[in-house]
Design an enzyme around this catalytic site. Structure first.
Site, PDB file in Angstrom:
ATOM      1  N   SER A 259       0.821  -1.215   0.000  1.00  0.00           N
ATOM      2  CA  SER A 259       0.000   0.000   0.000  1.00  0.00           C
ATOM      3  C   SER A 259       0.852   1.261   0.000  1.00  0.00           C
ATOM      4  O   SER A 259       2.016   1.271   0.421  1.00  0.00           O
ATOM      5  CB  SER A 259      -0.964   0.075   1.181  1.00  0.00           C
ATOM      6  N   SER A 297      -2.473  -4.008  -3.035  1.00  0.00           N
ATOM      7  CA  SER A 297      -1.919  -2.747  -2.548  1.00  0.00           C
ATOM      8  C   SER A 297      -3.023  -1.703  -2.423  1.00  0.00           C
ATOM      9  O   SER A 297      -3.718  -1.392  -3.390  1.00  0.00           O
ATOM     10  CB  SER A 297      -0.839  -2.246  -3.516  1.00  0.00           C
ATOM     11  N   ASP A 299      -3.809   1.800  -2.457  1.00  0.00           N
ATOM     12  CA  ASP A 299      -3.173   3.055  -2.876  1.00  0.00           C
ATOM     13  C   ASP A 299      -4.215   4.168  -2.919  1.00  0.00           C
ATOM     14  O   ASP A 299      -5.072   4.198  -3.809  1.00  0.00           O
ATOM     15  CB  ASP A 299      -2.512   2.870  -4.237  1.00  0.00           C
TER      16      ASP A 299
END
Length: 381
Positions: A259, A297, A299
């Protein structure tokens, strides 16, 4: 720009709250200190999110032996009562594998009413409690019964005993209390203490851009919590490829999930709609570093404006509100500034990090900066 062919060839850590053991000194050298100037726009005096007037950033860093490497980073948009004077804001999701608390209300109402806390994945609830405690305790908030706490996270479980949940509510309050308007402390500090980026030690990074007067003179500041994978690129140079250390290059790097939290602040008079457009551009900055926003991830970009006239009062008389909005055509320089500052903030998070030994003996090395410097020597004419 031309570079010569390759030849063969990171501020003292600030700790607030819990006394840390085995703390390494951090490098004060960032990318620009090594002569690597990313982008074409000029940074502000600190080259930090705190170049946007009124913003403060605080950290609580928690290190216990090798197993505990975690912490809290707090971004405070202005020094008044944020609940009573909310700031215009927006959230953009680059990839939604994450736990960004408060995001739906931000995008529904177009504002933020608490400081922003960054921490590790399993400490989101306690960070919420800390923000709620802080907000309820502020003078003028005695009658409020709802708080939209804003908490972002990355998973630091490779270097940190994340299941131990070592962060407590007091750590959030300490980070808020210690927040400073000086240049942000970067690297393995606060919420970046246990993060990993491109297979190297990641952390907290920050950068800014100051537009010339002819383009409005506005400031854009960015802070990141870097904890993601891809193929590292620095100022257009394929560093990860050169080092042969990139996602999927071997079994150890096959897990690229992690992340990245990106906070974008500006003093330009932007509303929710154009802050959302601004937030989208920050993901381009992440992409310029080689990030791939992998499946696992989370984001996220949180963008907000500190322009004082556009603050949203909690208590109104239901009368129309007058605000100043920058025309759409004037946003492009801000977009460019956000891209450059995001890219540089991520690179700064790597340059200021340190070798870290963590949970279960896991080790992550800092970026080998000296080994890479010849890549950035410009070809002499």
């Amino acid at each position: 720009m031309a570079y010569i062919p390759l030849i063969k060839l990171v501020s003292t850590l600030f700790i607030s709250g819990i006394l840390a053991l085995n703390v390494h000194a951090q490098s004060t050298k960032r990318a620009r200190d090594w002569g690597i100037q990313i982008g074409v726009l000029k940074p502000g005096p600190f080259n930090s999110i705190t170049d946007v007037k009124g913003i403060k950033v605080g950290h609580t860093t928690i290190k216990k032996g090798d197993s505990v490497n975690t912490g809290v980073t707090v971004i405070i948009p202005h020094q008044g009562n944020i609940f009573q004077q909310k700031v215009p804001a927006a959230v953009y999701t680059g990839n939604g594998f994450g736990k960004l608390v408060g995001s739906t209300q931000i995008n529904e109402l177009g504002n933020i009413e608490t400081p922003i806390v960054l921490t590790n994945t399993l400490s989101v609830p306690v960070a919420m409690n800390g923000l709620i405690t802080y907000t309820l305790s502020q003078s003028g908030n005695e009658k409020i019964t709802s708080v939209n706490a804003v908490v972002g996270e990355t998973n630091d479980g490779f270097l940190n005993d994340i299941r131990g949940r070592h962060i407590i509510e007091q750590n959030i309050l300490e980070a808020i209390k210690s927040a400073s308007a000086d240049r942000v402390m970067e690297g393995a500090v606060g919420a970046g203490t246990g993060t990993v980026c491109f297979g190297f030690k990641g952390g907290i990074g920050s950068a800014s851009r100051k537009l010339p007067a002819s383009l409005g003179g506005y400031t854009i500041g960015v802070l990141v919590q870097s904890n993601f994978g891809g193929v590292l690129t620095i100022d257009g140079i394929a560093v990860g490829e050169y080092l042969q250390k990139f996602s999927f290059s071997n079994e150890l790097l096959n897990n690229v999930d992690g992340s990245c939290m990106i906070i974008v602040a500006t003093d330009a008079p932007l509303d929710h709609r154009n802050l959302l457009r601004l937030a989208k551009r920050a993901m381009l900055g992440l992409g310029r570093t080689g990030g791939i926003a992998s499946n696992g991830s989370g984001d996220y970009v949180i963008a907000f404006s500190t322009f004082e006239q556009n603050r949203i009062l909690h208590q109104t008389n239901n009368e129309p509100i007058s605000t100043l909005i920058l025309p759409n055509d004037s946003n492009s320089p801000l977009f460019m500034a956000a891209i450059e500052a995001t890219e540089e903030a991520i690179i700064n998070s790597l340059f200021t990090a340190v070798d870290t030994k963590g949970f279960k003996g896991n080790k992550v090395a800092a970026l080998p900066i000296q080994q890479l410097l010849p890549l950035f020597i410009k070809e002499k004419k």
